[in-house]
Design an enzyme around this catalytic site. Structure first.
Site: not given
Length: 329
Positions: A54, A216
């Site tokens: 991320h 995700h």
């Protein structure tokens, strides 16, 4: 799979080594897989983290005005309790430590275990949980709403409060106030590839987009045909304003890229979001446009809107100096 890597199973460690090399104010603790401030500050410590992939979240937010340590798990996997405990130890200067946790079951479990372990060592620790993604209803999952890019606002405002010398209780109060006042919503245009897997886990057709997909690759609320930026802005703003009444308040807005969206497109989306917010009577006073919480090389974007009062506005303007977030006071 085309990636600039060496060993697909060593991407986290090699990435963190690069962050340490490129940023002289932080260190990479290999024992805990933690990026921490090189010099401890005499204040409440802030620790966040989660699965890697991320970036720049969360290691990019370690520094003055934000985090004291960021704990990294494997790609899209929660860090273990021992890693989180190491982050707490590195952040602790005797004034207590606040954990900022994104609302995922693995993160909550492992951070809370680490909090208990730290308490056994005499370290005062508390935590908050960020749940800003309005694509998920509180009743839809066992833990409720996901924590996504709005988490960066929590880092920023709680970090600013900590720099003022505030107590752990006061820093937690500001973090919770920020969580209460921020909402986010995102769309995805493509999938992403986990290096150790080598292939995409799902597909989004060339002429389609996923509305409300998680960072995700969690399913969104619907798959639809690709829409122009103005319509995407309408979807984002509609979903956020349906969840929270912002009135005619001042707001800060984050237009966050998911990794593969050009800045050109993010700025177009920012302009369209701005037009829509002004039409709704809101007063945007600060924009952040760029990659703040990505999903490796996923194409798409999220919008986060933070309602401001005088306290939050003042803390938002407080100086910060981290690898990925610099605010000049």
């Amino acid at each position: 799979m085309k990636k600039i890597i060496n060993n697909p199973n060593a991407v986290v460690e090699e990435m963190l080594q690069g962050i340490e090399i490129a940023n002289p104010d932080v260190l990479y603790d290999r024992e805990g897989v933690v990026i921490a401030r090189k010099e401890k500050s005499d204040k409440v410590g802030l620790v966040s983290g989660g699965g890697s992939g991320h970036e720049p979240a969360h290691a990019g937010y370690v520094g003055y005005g934000m985090l004291d340590a960021a704990v990294s798990g494997n790609v899209f996997a929660s860090p273990s309790p021992d890693r989180v405990l190491r982050g707490i130890q590195l952040a602790d200067s005797g004034h207590g430590v606040l954990l900022i946790i994104k609302n995922y079951a693995g993160d909550i479990m492992n951070f809370e275990i680490a909090e208990e372990l730290a308490g056994m060592e005499g370290i005062e620790v508390d935590h908050v949980v960020v749940r800003d993604d309005v694509a998920v209803a509180e009743s839809d999952e066992s833990t409720g709403r996901r924590g996504i890019a709005g988490t960066v606002f929590v880092h920023k405002l709680a970090g600013a409060k900590a720099e003022t010398g505030a107590s752990l209780a006061e820093v937690k109060r500001v973090a919770e106030k920020t969580i209460e006042n921020v909402r986010s919503f995102g769309v995805s245009l493509s999938a992403c590839t986990i290096p150790a897997v080598g292939t995409c886990g799902f597909t989004i057709e060339e002429d389609c987009m996923e509305v409300g997909m998680g960072i995700h690759g969690e399913a969104g609320i619907e798959k639809t045909k690709l829409k122009p930026s103005k319509e995407i802005a309408d979807i984002m703003v509609n979903r956020i304003l349906a969840d929270k009444d912002y009135g005619h308040s001042e707001v800060a807005v984050m237009i966050n890229g998911l990794g593969a969206t050009p800045l050109m497109e993010l700025y177009i989306l920012a302009s369209d979001v701005h037009t829509r917010l002004c039409a709704e009577g809101l007063k945007p006073v600060k924009y952040y446009v760029g990659n703040y919480m990505t999903a490796i090389e996923m194409a798409g974007a999220s919008c986060s809107i933070l309602q401001l009062d005088e306290e939050l506005k003042r803390l938002l303007e407080y100086p910060s100096n981290t690898p990925a977030f610099k605010e000049i006071g």
